[in-house]
Design a protein around this motif. Structure first.
Motif, PDB file in Angstrom:
ATOM      1  N   GLN A  80      23.821   7.850 -22.508  1.00 42.47           N
ATOM      2  CA  GLN A  80      23.594   8.281 -23.884  1.00 42.47           C
ATOM      3  C   GLN A  80      23.844   7.124 -24.836  1.00 42.47           C
ATOM      4  O   GLN A  80      24.368   6.087 -24.432  1.00 42.47           O
ATOM      5  N   THR A  81      23.456   7.307 -26.072  1.00 44.67           N
ATOM      6  CA  THR A  81      23.795   6.292 -27.065  1.00 44.67           C
ATOM      7  C   THR A  81      25.305   6.230 -27.187  1.00 44.67           C
ATOM      8  O   THR A  81      26.004   7.233 -27.025  1.00 44.67           O
ATOM      9  N   ASP A  82      25.814   5.047 -27.411  1.00 43.87           N
ATOM     10  CA  ASP A  82      27.255   4.859 -27.537  1.00 43.87           C
ATOM     11  C   ASP A  82      27.642   5.050 -29.004  1.00 43.87           C
ATOM     12  O   ASP A  82      27.321   4.213 -29.850  1.00 43.87           O
ATOM     13  N   GLU A  83      28.296   6.152 -29.282  1.00 44.43           N
ATOM     14  CA  GLU A  83      28.620   6.510 -30.663  1.00 44.43           C
ATOM     15  C   GLU A  83      29.508   5.477 -31.348  1.00 44.43           C
ATOM     16  O   GLU A  83      29.335   5.198 -32.534  1.00 44.43           O
ATOM     17  N   CYS A  84      30.452   4.927 -30.633  1.00 41.30           N
ATOM     18  CA  CYS A  84      31.343   3.919 -31.231  1.00 41.30           C
ATOM     19  C   CYS A  84      30.539   2.694 -31.674  1.00 41.30           C
ATOM     20  O   CYS A  84      30.666   2.242 -32.804  1.00 41.30           O
ATOM     21  N   SER A 103      25.517   3.780 -23.501  1.00 39.48           N
ATOM     22  CA  SER A 103      26.670   3.925 -22.622  1.00 39.48           C
ATOM     23  C   SER A 103      26.163   4.571 -21.337  1.00 39.48           C
ATOM     24  O   SER A 103      25.514   5.618 -21.386  1.00 39.48           O
ATOM     25  N   ARG A 104      26.437   3.927 -20.222  1.00 35.69           N
ATOM     26  CA  ARG A 104      25.970   4.459 -18.930  1.00 35.69           C
ATOM     27  C   ARG A 104      27.111   4.403 -17.927  1.00 35.69           C
ATOM     28  O   ARG A 104      27.717   3.351 -17.725  1.00 35.69           O
ATOM     29  N   ILE A 105      27.405   5.542 -17.329  1.00 35.27           N
ATOM     30  CA  ILE A 105      28.373   5.616 -16.253  1.00 35.27           C
ATOM     31  C   ILE A 105      27.640   6.204 -15.053  1.00 35.27           C
ATOM     32  O   ILE A 105      27.005   7.245 -15.142  1.00 35.27           O
ATOM     33  N   ALA A 106      27.719   5.490 -13.941  1.00 36.18           N
ATOM     34  CA  ALA A 106      27.046   5.954 -12.734  1.00 36.18           C
ATOM     35  C   ALA A 106      27.980   5.816 -11.541  1.00 36.18           C
ATOM     36  O   ALA A 106      28.798   4.907 -11.478  1.00 36.18           O
ATOM     37  N   GLN A 107      27.818   6.723 -10.617  1.00 34.26           N
ATOM     38  CA  GLN A 107      28.475   6.608  -9.329  1.00 34.26           C
ATOM     39  C   GLN A 107      27.457   5.950  -8.410  1.00 34.26           C
ATOM     40  O   GLN A 107      26.329   6.444  -8.269  1.00 34.26           O
ATOM     41  N   ILE A 108      27.848   4.837  -7.833  1.00 40.98           N
ATOM     42  CA  ILE A 108      26.913   4.067  -7.019  1.00 40.98           C
ATOM     43  C   ILE A 108      26.729   4.735  -5.673  1.00 40.98           C
ATOM     44  O   ILE A 108      27.687   5.060  -4.983  1.00 40.98           O
TER      45      ILE A 108
END
Length: 112
Positions: A80-84, A103-108
């Protein structure tokens, strides 16, 4: 120089540096994250779009975090867009200098 062993890292973090790298260096950096990541490791990165980056050879390219060479086996936990980043940069750089930060969080996933 000692290398980080394959599949040995549980978490990789990157904040605001891919947008400053030459395309080939950035892609190599991402390849190293995937090489060293243990299955199920987390890869968290926040980067901003740069419309006119310069490669080492002088040619221009668009550095867009939506187009980084991620692997299809990743399990996306957040994208998603990083609000900060959006908020801070919008205050510092009024329109038309808006920021587009992801902002991207992924489990590899398993190596292909």
């Amino acid at each position: 120089m000692a290398r980080v062993p394959d599949r040995s890292v549980e978490v990789a973090l990157n904040f605001n540096s891919f947008m400053e790298m030459d395309e080939a260096i950035r892609d190599s950096y991402i390849d190293q994250i995937y090489r060293t990541a243990a299955p199920g490791a987390l890869f968290y990165n926040v980067n901003r779009r740069q419309k006119a980056m310069t490669r080492q050879d002088g040619r221009k390219f668009e550095n867009n975090p939506l187009l980084y060479p991620y692997r299809p086996s990743d399990r996306i936990l957040e994208w998603q867009t990083d609000e900060c980043q959006e908020s801070c940069r919008s205050e510092l750089f009024r329109s038309p200098h808006t920021s587009f930060s992801i902002s991207r969080i992924a489990q590899i996933g398993p190596a292909s």
